[in-house]
Design an enzyme around this catalytic site. Sequence first.
Site, PDB file in Angstrom:
ATOM      1  N   HIS A 145      -4.284  -3.845   0.667  1.00 38.86           N
ATOM      2  CA  HIS A 145      -5.328  -3.259   1.508  1.00 38.86           C
ATOM      3  C   HIS A 145      -5.904  -4.328   2.405  1.00 38.86           C
ATOM      4  CE1 HIS A 145      -8.916  -1.002   2.649  1.00 38.86           C
ATOM      5  NE2 HIS A 145      -8.210   0.066   2.330  1.00 38.86           N
ATOM      6  N   ASP A 149      -4.037   5.362  -2.621  1.00 38.60           N
ATOM      7  CA  ASP A 149      -2.864   6.226  -2.454  1.00 38.60           C
ATOM      8  C   ASP A 149      -1.831   6.078  -3.560  1.00 38.60           C
ATOM      9  OD1 ASP A 149      -3.708   7.378  -0.100  1.00 38.60           O
ATOM     10  OD2 ASP A 149      -3.055   5.659   1.068  1.00 38.60           O
TER      11      ASP A 149
HETATM   12  N1  CMC Z   1       4.154  -4.804  -0.483  1.00 35.65           N
HETATM   13  C1  CMC Z   1       4.641  -6.044  -0.309  1.00 35.65           C
HETATM   14  N2  CMC Z   1       4.029  -7.001   0.410  1.00 35.65           N
HETATM   15  C2  CMC Z   1       2.860  -6.677   0.984  1.00 35.65           C
HETATM   16  C3  CMC Z   1       2.294  -5.403   0.849  1.00 35.65           C
HETATM   17  C4  CMC Z   1       2.968  -4.448   0.073  1.00 35.65           C
HETATM   18  N3  CMC Z   1       2.484  -3.223  -0.085  1.00 35.65           N
HETATM   19  N4  CMC Z   1       1.118  -5.358   1.518  1.00 35.65           N
HETATM   20  C5  CMC Z   1       0.966  -6.566   2.070  1.00 35.65           C
HETATM   21  N5  CMC Z   1       2.020  -7.365   1.745  1.00 35.65           N
HETATM   22  C6  CMC Z   1       2.186  -8.784   2.124  1.00 35.65           C
HETATM   23  C7  CMC Z   1       2.630  -8.899   3.559  1.00 35.65           C
HETATM   24  O1  CMC Z   1       4.053  -8.950   3.675  1.00 35.65           O
HETATM   25  C8  CMC Z   1       1.994 -10.198   3.983  1.00 35.65           C
HETATM   26  O2  CMC Z   1       2.777 -11.255   3.527  1.00 35.65           O
HETATM   27  P1  CMC Z   1       2.859 -12.638   4.382  1.00 35.65           P
HETATM   28  O3  CMC Z   1       1.467 -13.186   4.409  1.00 35.65           O
HETATM   29  O4  CMC Z   1       3.810 -13.474   3.587  1.00 35.65           O
HETATM   30  O5  CMC Z   1       3.364 -12.258   5.734  1.00 35.65           O
HETATM   31  C9  CMC Z   1       0.674 -10.213   3.219  1.00 35.65           C
HETATM   32  O6  CMC Z   1       0.904  -9.391   2.053  1.00 35.65           O
HETATM   33  C10 CMC Z   1      -0.511  -9.667   3.982  1.00 35.65           C
HETATM   34  O7  CMC Z   1      -0.150  -8.395   4.502  1.00 35.65           O
HETATM   35  P2  CMC Z   1      -0.618  -7.848   5.923  1.00 35.65           P
HETATM   36  O8  CMC Z   1       0.300  -6.763   6.374  1.00 35.65           O
HETATM   37  O9  CMC Z   1      -0.826  -9.006   6.861  1.00 35.65           O
HETATM   38  O10 CMC Z   1      -2.039  -7.273   5.517  1.00 35.65           O
HETATM   39  P3  CMC Z   1      -2.842  -6.166   6.289  1.00 35.65           P
HETATM   40  O11 CMC Z   1      -4.227  -6.317   5.878  1.00 35.65           O
HETATM   41  O12 CMC Z   1      -2.530  -6.220   7.747  1.00 35.65           O
HETATM   42  O13 CMC Z   1      -2.203  -4.801   5.733  1.00 35.65           O
HETATM   43  C11 CMC Z   1      -1.823  -2.807   4.527  1.00 35.65           C
HETATM   44  C12 CMC Z   1      -2.792  -3.965   4.812  1.00 35.65           C
HETATM   45  C13 CMC Z   1      -2.537  -1.723   3.728  1.00 35.65           C
HETATM   46  C14 CMC Z   1      -1.335  -2.168   5.865  1.00 35.65           C
HETATM   47  C15 CMC Z   1      -0.611  -3.372   3.735  1.00 35.65           C
HETATM   48  O14 CMC Z   1      -1.043  -3.906   2.500  1.00 35.65           O
HETATM   49  C16 CMC Z   1       0.470  -2.322   3.504  1.00 35.65           C
HETATM   50  O15 CMC Z   1       1.321  -2.121   4.388  1.00 35.65           O
HETATM   51  N6  CMC Z   1       0.456  -1.617   2.316  1.00 35.65           N
HETATM   52  C17 CMC Z   1       1.368  -0.532   2.048  1.00 35.65           C
HETATM   53  C18 CMC Z   1       0.880   0.717   2.754  1.00 35.65           C
HETATM   54  C19 CMC Z   1      -0.327   1.323   2.041  1.00 35.65           C
HETATM   55  O16 CMC Z   1      -0.363   1.481   0.823  1.00 35.65           O
HETATM   56  N7  CMC Z   1      -1.319   1.739   2.861  1.00 35.65           N
HETATM   57  C20 CMC Z   1      -2.517   2.426   2.339  1.00 35.65           C
HETATM   58  C21 CMC Z   1      -3.787   1.642   2.549  1.00 35.65           C
HETATM   59  S1  CMC Z   1      -5.162   2.365   1.659  1.00 35.65           S
HETATM   60  C22 CMC Z   1      -5.408   3.901   2.368  1.00 35.65           C
HETATM   61  C23 CMC Z   1      -5.661   3.915   3.823  1.00 35.65           C
HETATM   62  O17 CMC Z   1      -6.297   3.011   4.367  1.00 35.65           O
HETATM   63  O18 CMC Z   1      -5.275   4.868   4.478  1.00 35.65           O
END
Ligand code: CMC
Length: 428
Positions: free
Chosen positions: A306, A363
């Site tokens: 998140h 989720d």
């Molecule tokens: N699985 C594997 N690696 C992950 C994941 C994951 N679910 N989420 C983040 N990472 C890694 C990512 O690869 C990155 O690694 P690095 O620093 O080595 O590049 C690091 O963690 C930080 O990730 P980010 O994408 O820069 O973080 P963000 O804050 O931009 O993204 C997020 C947050 C929710 C989009 C992301 O965690 C994600 O894609 N999760 C899966 C989708 C998900 O479950 N979304 C629902 C969010 S809660 C409900 C809502 O808001 O609607």
Amino acid sequence: MTETTAKITLGDKSVESPILSGTVGPDVVDIRKFYGQTGAFTYDPGFTSTASCESKLTYIDGDEGVLLHRGYPIGELAEHSSFMEVAYLLLNGELPSADELTRFDNTITRHTMVHEQLATFYRGFRRDAHPMAILCGVVGALSAFYHDSTDINDPHQRMIASHRLIAKMPTIAAMAYKYSVGQPFVYPRNDLGYTHNFLRMTFGVPAEEYQVDPAVVRALDRIFILHADHEQNASTSTVRLAGSSGANPFACIAAGIACLWGPAHGGANEAALNMLREIGRPERIPEYIARAKDKDDPFRLMGFGHRVYKNYDPRATVMQKTVREVFAALQVNDPMFDVALQLEEMALNDDYFIEKKLFPNVDFYSGVILSAIGFPTTMFTVLFALARTVGWVAQWNEMISDPAQKIGRPRQLYTGPVQRSYVPVEKR
Ligand code: CMC
């Protein structure tokens, strides 16, 4: 002594920007005059360090895993409150008295029917259309049906539009489902509560009386509470940005629905259950964990991680408990729940997930519950949108009433070509 200004130096220029404090949470540096003073913009794609507005609605402490609506912890609201009460709280700022709650409930109930002409609108969609596509279109179209509540400068019209949106969303969502399965639309019933009514409009058929276990109604109502608002997330910011131009509320909520649909946001609940089904058996979990960690593989564990929570999402805690209640009420046992539990345990003990502070989010478990209740995966994000409508309209109202509100207009770091002369096609 606490500093009240931040000193920022750019070359030989130094400016002092005021530091503003909220009631709780990080201070913010007020950079509204920064461009005028320095000629430079600030750069923050994805808004990781930028507060876009002032708000009194929802507070999240991502490090501690805290979520408060108007000061009340989400766990307490989920345990003791109802979705209607939380909707009232978010819209009005305080918990309602018994009398206020009854009046609010009645108002919402009396607005659940949609214009009959709207039913014909559905027939323009293919039967296999994704219900989120239908929801986007139909909610956007509401502005063509309810002209008397589109003047955003009239607080009374704003209130009517807010009530209409909250009230009609279950009807519109249920109709999207009915259309996809080829069953007749079911009209709302005023003697039923908000969530019970929605379940009946979704799963009821004219041929027989709809029966549902009260535990299921309560579980879904709780899921709605958990999704009601989440401060300035992508879809809420979209609603605010759309609304900042003076667009009507129905158009703004349609914009929010479009944003919510993405798999990184509301679409993750659908993606999470699809992922659990794809994994299928606990033995295959290590393979998927390895893929999630592999930089060359775009796969991510859906329902994990998140932007704000760097701790267990407090909504996921309630969700996990709710799975057990629904399974007990319906006497079902979905093996996907075991896969989810084991996947969670394995990820939480894995260095990659520990270092990056990736925990289950709201989720991760919601899909297992919704599936047990009988919703197809394509409806999951629709349910999220239904519940989040409360937060969207509350945030939209707050923005319109804020005297500091301006049209949202970000700037950019331009890296395209500098000015050049047009070359006629025969000379290129
Ligand atoms: N699985 C594997 N690696 C992950 C994941 C994951 N679910 N989420 C983040 N990472 C890694 C990512 O690869 C990155 O690694 P690095 O620093 O080595 O590049 C690091 O963690 C930080 O990730 P980010 O994408 O820069 O973080 P963000 O804050 O931009 O993204 C997020 C947050 C929710 C989009 C992301 O965690 C994600 O894609 N999760 C899966 C989708 C998900 O479950 N979304 C629902 C969010 S809660 C409900 C809502 O808001 O609607």
